[in-house]
Scaffold this motif. Sequence first.
Motif, PDB file in Angstrom:
ATOM      1  N   LEU A  48       0.814  -1.217   0.000  1.00 38.02           N
ATOM      2  CA  LEU A  48       0.000   0.000   0.000  1.00 38.02           C
ATOM      3  C   LEU A  48       0.846   1.265   0.000  1.00 38.02           C
ATOM      4  N   ASP A  49       0.372   2.236  -0.736  1.00 39.30           N
ATOM      5  CA  ASP A  49       0.929   3.584  -0.678  1.00 39.30           C
ATOM      6  C   ASP A  49       0.366   4.214   0.602  1.00 39.30           C
ATOM      7  N   LEU A  50       1.219   4.535   1.549  1.00 41.48           N
ATOM      8  CA  LEU A  50       0.727   4.993   2.854  1.00 41.48           C
ATOM      9  C   LEU A  50       0.243   6.441   2.815  1.00 41.48           C
ATOM     10  N   VAL A  51       0.501   7.149   1.719  1.00 43.24           N
ATOM     11  CA  VAL A  51      -0.005   8.519   1.589  1.00 43.24           C
ATOM     12  C   VAL A  51      -1.456   8.509   1.081  1.00 43.24           C
ATOM     13  N   THR A  52      -1.713   7.733   0.026  1.00 37.02           N
ATOM     14  CA  THR A  52      -3.073   7.698  -0.535  1.00 37.02           C
ATOM     15  C   THR A  52      -3.924   6.621   0.134  1.00 37.02           C
ATOM     16  N   GLY A  53      -3.283   5.666   0.776  1.00 35.73           N
ATOM     17  CA  GLY A  53      -4.005   4.555   1.383  1.00 35.73           C
ATOM     18  C   GLY A  53      -4.396   3.467   0.402  1.00 35.73           C
ATOM     19  N   ARG A  54      -3.967   3.593  -0.847  1.00 33.99           N
ATOM     20  CA  ARG A  54      -4.349   2.614  -1.871  1.00 33.99           C
ATOM     21  C   ARG A  54      -3.264   1.562  -2.102  1.00 33.99           C
ATOM     22  N   THR A  55      -3.690   0.398  -2.549  1.00 32.47           N
ATOM     23  CA  THR A  55      -2.745  -0.620  -2.999  1.00 32.47           C
ATOM     24  C   THR A  55      -2.150  -0.167  -4.323  1.00 32.47           C
ATOM     25  N   ALA A  56      -0.827  -0.006  -4.354  1.00 34.82           N
ATOM     26  CA  ALA A  56      -0.179   0.498  -5.561  1.00 34.82           C
ATOM     27  C   ALA A  56       0.478  -0.625  -6.349  1.00 34.82           C
ATOM     28  N   SER A  57       0.856  -1.686  -5.634  1.00 34.90           N
ATOM     29  CA  SER A  57       1.545  -2.784  -6.303  1.00 34.90           C
ATOM     30  C   SER A  57       1.351  -4.061  -5.499  1.00 34.90           C
ATOM     31  N   VAL A  58       1.832  -5.151  -6.035  1.00 35.13           N
ATOM     32  CA  VAL A  58       1.824  -6.423  -5.308  1.00 35.13           C
ATOM     33  C   VAL A  58       3.210  -7.046  -5.402  1.00 35.13           C
ATOM     34  N   GLU A  59       3.530  -7.885  -4.414  1.00 38.84           N
ATOM     35  CA  GLU A  59       4.763  -8.673  -4.484  1.00 38.84           C
ATOM     36  C   GLU A  59       4.401 -10.115  -4.805  1.00 38.84           C
ATOM     37  N   ALA A  60       5.081 -10.671  -5.802  1.00 38.99           N
ATOM     38  CA  ALA A  60       4.867 -12.071  -6.184  1.00 38.99           C
ATOM     39  C   ALA A  60       5.704 -12.967  -5.269  1.00 38.99           C
ATOM     40  N   LEU A  61       5.054 -13.955  -4.653  1.00 39.43           N
ATOM     41  CA  LEU A  61       5.732 -14.874  -3.734  1.00 39.43           C
ATOM     42  C   LEU A  61       5.417 -16.309  -4.142  1.00 39.43           C
ATOM     43  N   VAL A  62       6.452 -17.082  -4.423  1.00 43.43           N
ATOM     44  CA  VAL A  62       6.248 -18.417  -4.984  1.00 43.43           C
ATOM     45  C   VAL A  62       5.848 -19.432  -3.902  1.00 43.43           C
ATOM     46  N   ARG A  63       5.015 -20.358  -4.264  1.00 48.34           N
ATOM     47  CA  ARG A  63       4.646 -21.521  -3.443  1.00 48.34           C
ATOM     48  C   ARG A  63       4.710 -22.760  -4.324  1.00 48.34           C
ATOM     49  N   TRP A  64       4.961 -23.894  -3.673  1.00 51.17           N
ATOM     50  CA  TRP A  64       4.999 -25.151  -4.401  1.00 51.17           C
ATOM     51  C   TRP A  64       3.759 -25.945  -4.026  1.00 51.17           C
ATOM     52  N   ASP A  65       2.838 -26.077  -4.971  1.00 48.94           N
ATOM     53  CA  ASP A  65       1.612 -26.837  -4.747  1.00 48.94           C
ATOM     54  C   ASP A  65       1.951 -28.303  -5.012  1.00 48.94           C
ATOM     55  N   ARG A  66       2.590 -28.912  -4.008  1.00 50.50           N
ATOM     56  CA  ARG A  66       3.182 -30.232  -4.195  1.00 50.50           C
ATOM     57  C   ARG A  66       2.203 -31.343  -3.815  1.00 50.50           C
ATOM     58  N   PRO A  67       1.885 -32.206  -4.765  1.00 47.33           N
ATOM     59  CA  PRO A  67       0.928 -33.281  -4.472  1.00 47.33           C
ATOM     60  C   PRO A  67       1.343 -34.081  -3.231  1.00 47.33           C
ATOM     61  N   GLY A  68       0.406 -34.239  -2.313  1.00 47.60           N
ATOM     62  CA  GLY A  68       0.686 -34.984  -1.095  1.00 47.60           C
ATOM     63  C   GLY A  68       1.362 -34.173  -0.003  1.00 47.60           C
ATOM     64  N   HIS A  69       1.756 -32.925  -0.302  1.00 45.43           N
ATOM     65  CA  HIS A  69       2.451 -32.094   0.685  1.00 45.43           C
ATOM     66  C   HIS A  69       1.706 -30.793   0.977  1.00 45.43           C
ATOM     67  N   GLY A  70       0.671 -30.508   0.218  1.00 42.36           N
ATOM     68  CA  GLY A  70      -0.004 -29.223   0.384  1.00 42.36           C
ATOM     69  C   GLY A  70       0.781 -28.097  -0.257  1.00 42.36           C
TER      70      GLY A  70
END
Length: 279
Positions: A48-70
């Motif tokens: 979030l941009d703390l001046v306008t209070g709006r979401t300005a961007s996102v951070e991409a964070l990887v996950r492994w959707d591994r069968p049997g492991h969640g």
Amino acid sequence: RAKAAGRGVVEVFDEELRHELAVQATTEEALRRALLEGELVLHYQPVLDLVTGRTASVEALVRWDRPGHGLVPPDAFIPAAERSDLICDLGRWALAAALEQLTQWDEGEEFAGLGMAVNISGRHLASRHLLDDVTDALSASGVEPGRLTLEITETVLVDEPSALDQLRALRELGVRIAIDDFGTGYTSIGQLPRLPVDVLKIDRSFVASPGAGHADLVRLVISAAHSFDLGVVAEGIEENDQLHRLVADSCDSGQGFLFARPSAPADLALPRARATTGD
Ligand code: C2E
Ligand code: MG
Ligand code: MG
Ligand code: MG
């Protein structure tokens, strides 16, 4: 006798090492296949941009959707990927997937025009493939370079001086560079004006604990960053008190569970905070 005992110890270490190497090879092999078979997914956390209070961007964070492991978190497999060039393949995939997601969001209303931050390993930066990978991902997606921020952890900048040349070349493409986890490495504030970076992300350990002079340190880092024309993102904001302190200290942007946890695109909502200036 001592000699025999010594040999026994060596054998135990040998056995442990062999085991560790085997586990490592298995994880790496499974991860390589996961990448090919589309088991890696990106979740996105609003910034979030703390001046306008709006979401300005996102951070991409990887996950492994591994069968049997969640859903496996990155701390459980990024270190294994970083032991070989697999981390470069992962980084190339993440860049392409994140920018492709932006173009999809641009077609709608709610998520159009967001910025995107992608985490890049030091090994990928040092490999010299990164420049091509970023160029390719930008041209394949048509995303304007200024909307992409590459997050590099602070320790990399210290360990790898030639990394600075790579960062300069990347910046010439028009992408922005953020120092991730700032405060956990050894960069001094005095080095900041010489680093080819645009943004500091203050590590959540400083944001979280108000004790031990951290509040003063955060204020100092923000004002130094601003005097060198750098933007500041505070990560790991979990409580209103932390947010209010950061806003009082003129921190530009913030990210944390207080606003939103990382989530899959289908579950993503863009939070708003109360604006600190009238708008
Ligand atoms: P990071 O880049 O510093 O990402 C921020 C981490 O803090 C994320 O953990 C996020 O879920 C977590 N976080 C955000 N807000 C809060 C909060 O308010 N409280 C707490 N306790 N945690 C919060 P995550 O997703 O588990 O990622 C961990 C690390 O894995 C990342 O740290 C980054 O270094 C690495 N990573 C993630 N995705 C990638 C990737 O695509 N490539 C590479 N090379 N590394 C990645
Ligand atoms: Mg990051
Ligand atoms: Mg971080
Ligand atoms: Mg981190």
